[in-house]
Design a protein around this motif. Structure first.
Motif, mmCIF file in Angstrom:
data_model
loop_
_atom_site.group_PDB
_atom_site.id
_atom_site.type_symbol
_atom_site.label_atom_id
_atom_site.label_comp_id
_atom_site.label_asym_id
_atom_site.label_seq_id
_atom_site.Cartn_x
_atom_site.Cartn_y
_atom_site.Cartn_z
ATOM 1 N N ALA A 13 -2.397 -14.460 -30.998
ATOM 2 C CA ALA A 13 -2.551 -13.706 -29.747
ATOM 3 C C ALA A 13 -1.196 -13.277 -29.198
ATOM 4 O O ALA A 13 -1.036 -12.150 -28.710
ATOM 5 N N LEU A 14 -0.205 -14.163 -29.284
ATOM 6 C CA LEU A 14 1.133 -13.832 -28.798
ATOM 7 C C LEU A 14 1.701 -12.630 -29.549
ATOM 8 O O LEU A 14 2.266 -11.710 -28.943
ATOM 9 N N ARG A 76 9.500 -12.644 -24.917
ATOM 10 C CA ARG A 76 8.249 -13.215 -25.406
ATOM 11 C C ARG A 76 7.727 -14.324 -24.498
ATOM 12 O O ARG A 76 6.539 -14.653 -24.548
ATOM 13 N N ILE A 77 8.596 -14.890 -23.677
ATOM 14 C CA ILE A 77 8.169 -15.971 -22.795
ATOM 15 C C ILE A 77 7.115 -15.479 -21.805
ATOM 16 O O ILE A 77 6.211 -16.218 -21.415
ATOM 17 N N VAL A 78 7.208 -14.208 -21.407
ATOM 18 C CA VAL A 78 6.232 -13.652 -20.469
ATOM 19 C C VAL A 78 4.819 -13.804 -21.013
ATOM 20 O O VAL A 78 3.909 -14.277 -20.322
ATOM 21 N N VAL A 104 4.010 -24.903 -24.382
ATOM 22 C CA VAL A 104 5.372 -25.438 -24.505
ATOM 23 C C VAL A 104 5.798 -25.472 -25.972
ATOM 24 O O VAL A 104 6.924 -25.075 -26.321
ATOM 25 N N ASN A 105 4.913 -25.923 -26.839
ATOM 26 C CA ASN A 105 5.235 -25.960 -28.271
ATOM 27 C C ASN A 105 5.488 -24.560 -28.821
ATOM 28 O O ASN A 105 6.411 -24.349 -29.620
ATOM 29 N N LEU A 106 4.681 -23.602 -28.391
ATOM 30 C CA LEU A 106 4.849 -22.231 -28.861
ATOM 31 C C LEU A 106 6.176 -21.655 -28.373
ATOM 32 O O LEU A 106 6.898 -20.985 -29.130
ATOM 33 N N ALA A 107 6.525 -21.936 -27.127
ATOM 34 C CA ALA A 107 7.806 -21.463 -26.587
ATOM 35 C C ALA A 107 8.974 -22.085 -27.340
ATOM 36 O O ALA A 107 9.987 -21.414 -27.603
ATOM 37 N N HIS A 108 8.851 -23.345 -27.703
ATOM 38 C CA HIS A 108 9.919 -24.024 -28.443
ATOM 39 C C HIS A 108 10.128 -23.372 -29.805
ATOM 40 O O HIS A 108 11.265 -23.189 -30.261
ATOM 41 N N VAL A 119 8.831 -22.862 -19.486
ATOM 42 C CA VAL A 119 7.381 -22.657 -19.589
ATOM 43 C C VAL A 119 6.638 -23.870 -19.042
ATOM 44 O O VAL A 119 5.659 -23.744 -18.294
ATOM 45 N N ASN A 120 7.107 -25.047 -19.391
ATOM 46 C CA ASN A 120 6.485 -26.281 -18.908
ATOM 47 C C ASN A 120 6.502 -26.335 -17.378
ATOM 48 O O ASN A 120 5.488 -26.650 -16.736
ATOM 49 N N ALA A 121 7.637 -25.981 -16.778
ATOM 50 C CA ALA A 121 7.774 -26.048 -15.320
ATOM 51 C C ALA A 121 6.848 -25.047 -14.626
ATOM 52 O O ALA A 121 6.166 -25.388 -13.647
ATOM 53 N N VAL A 122 6.812 -23.813 -15.126
ATOM 54 C CA VAL A 122 5.982 -22.784 -14.489
ATOM 55 C C VAL A 122 4.500 -23.139 -14.591
ATOM 56 O O VAL A 122 3.757 -23.065 -13.599
#
Length: 462
Positions: A13-14, A76-78, A104-108, A119-122
């Motif tokens: 999806a990303l 891509r973080i958006v 979080v895993n995907l962002a990492h 990402v975790n914080a938001v």
């Protein structure tokens, strides 16, 4: 070396969302190209279209509850955040921890440790602002609750929406991720309750409907084939169509390759029935691609007569050819747009001209979610000019007693009733025999739904 396993639905999806361009409306094409990379196709599809349908609202929540304005978030973080917030708000059956952890895993993986912490914080900020992920709308505060079905919504512990009593257009726009000028037009035309139902239907997960190719098989026989294949379905639309409940690729369903059925929404399928073409007639379909209405007419004509199908888009016209070949329909003759005038001149009498015009698609936004990003009042004015030119061309083709079937996938008055009235004023030799505006609809339990659209039958006086 062992081959890599399938990708997660969120990773697929990303990739689609990163490539998605609202101006091109290319999400389906991109998704089709990569969907086989995951073994969770339905999940990936829901994430893509769920995010696109609700993107404006999701971005608003990221900014208000997550404390992170979209324009300040890198690349891509958006879209990782959008997927996560979509699941937190609109997919309450997925646990909070799983949503945040997967994001979080995907962002990492795609951006590194620092961005995964962001990402975790938001997402934890957004999750912390949610009081109940699924609460009945009848008891929830309208400003605190984002609807995710006709009966339930995600309740926040603070107001996130405008007041529907004082600014209903803003509330509908924010709650359903739609342009405010559009919700304002609907309010003026239909009132608040109908407009709200239109919004729910425009953001629904659309059902899958199939219509038997009655030149080859009856509904009863097709239903038996599906039952034998253990495909769950319901017989709907006046016992003329099947609504498929099983999640599977329709191209692999029994009878697809043999041309025993087509996929079509009940509203679109109704256009041919309204015109009611007869065996032996000559029909011209001016804007035929991808061919669903021409196919419906061919079936009603019992495979006897002639249907000339044309479209200004030559690539889409090939879809008409492909559909006819699969379905075994021989009375449809696809004709290139630049050859159409010669073909029209060779036919002594056209009994009907179908003009399924290019339109704003405001009746089919559940299936065309990108429409909400690109439709504007100016775009509609331009479309109306094109629609009128096509309707005027049709008027010069049909003879006395001949019919024009004018149809759109829009629910905007300017493209429908207003345009037809203007046409009749300028063409007193035509009369309005029938018109129907269908608003997009979904039952409260989401067991039946359909798109919106407009159809008018204009008959040339003898």
């Amino acid at each position: 070396m062992a081959g890599r396993g399938p990708m997660t639905a969120r990773r697929v999806a990303l990739g689609v969302l990163d490539q998605f361009n609202p101006d091109r409306g290319d999400s389906r094409r991109i998704l089709h190209r990569v969907i086989d990379r995951t073994d969770r196709k339905a999940h990936a599809t829901d994430l893509v279209f769920g995010v696109i349908r609700n993107r404006n609202t999701i971005d608003m929540i990221i900014a208000r509850s997550g404390g992170a304005p979209i324009e300040r978030i890198a690349g891509r973080i958006v879209n990782i955040l959008r997927i996560g917030v979509y699941e937190l708000i609109y997919v309450p059956t997925t646990g909070d921890y799983a949503v945040v952890n997967e994001a979080v895993n995907l962002a990492h993986v795609v951006a590194g440790k620092k961005q995964s912490g962001f990402v975790n914080a938001v997402l934890r900020n957004v999750g912390g602002a949610i009081a109940r992920r699924a609460t009945p709308l009848r008891t929830a505060g309208a400003q605190n609750t984002l609807p995710h079905s006709p009966t339930h919504g995600c309740q926040f512990d603070m107001p996130v929406l405008s007041n529907p009593q004082t600014d209903p257009a803003a509330w509908l726009a924010e709650a359903f991720s739609l342009p405010q000028w559009l919700t304002g037009e609907w309010l003026d035309e239909f009132g608040f309750e109908k407009s709200k139902q239109i919004c729910f239907a425009s953001n629904r997960r659309p059902g899958l409907y199939i219509q038997p190719n009655t030149l080859k098989i009856s509904l009863e026989s097709l239903a038996k084939k599906f039952a034998d294949a253990e495909i769950e379905f319901e017989i709907v639309a006046g016992e003329t169509m099947l609504r498929i409940r099983s999640r599977r690729a329709i191209a692999s369903a029994p009878g697809f390759s043999e041309g025993l059925f087509i996929v079509q929404d009940p509203t679109a399928a109704g256009v041919a029935k309204i015109l009611s073409p007869q065996p032996g007639q000559n029909i011209l379909d001016l804007c035929a691609a991808p061919g669903g209405k021409a196919v419906g007419m061919a079936q009603l004509m019992g495979g006897r007569g002639s249907i000339v199908a044309s479209d200004i888009d030559s690539e889409r016209l090939k879809m008409v050819c492909d559909n006819c070949a699969r379905l075994g329909i021989t009375i449809i003759d696809p004709v290139a747009w630049d050859k159409l005038s010669d073909v029209i001149a060779q036919v002594r009498r056209w009994d009907a001209v179908v003009v399924d015009v290019p339109c704003s698609n405001t009746g089919v936004m559940a299936k065309r979610p990108e429409v909400r990003f690109r439709i504007t009042p100016r775009a509609i004015r331009s479309l109306v000019e094109t629609q009128r030119r096509l309707l005027d061309r049709a008027a010069g083709i049909v003879g006395g007693g001949g019919k024009i079937c004018y149809s759109t996938c829009s629910i905007q008055r300017a493209e429908n009733a207003a345009l037809v009235r203007a046409f009749l004023k300028d063409h007193p030799n035509f009369k309005l025999d029938y018109e129907k505006l269908t608003l997009p609809f979904v039952l409260a339990d989401q067991s039946f739904d359909y798109d919106g659209g407009f159809t008018a039958i204009l008959t040339r006086r003898q």
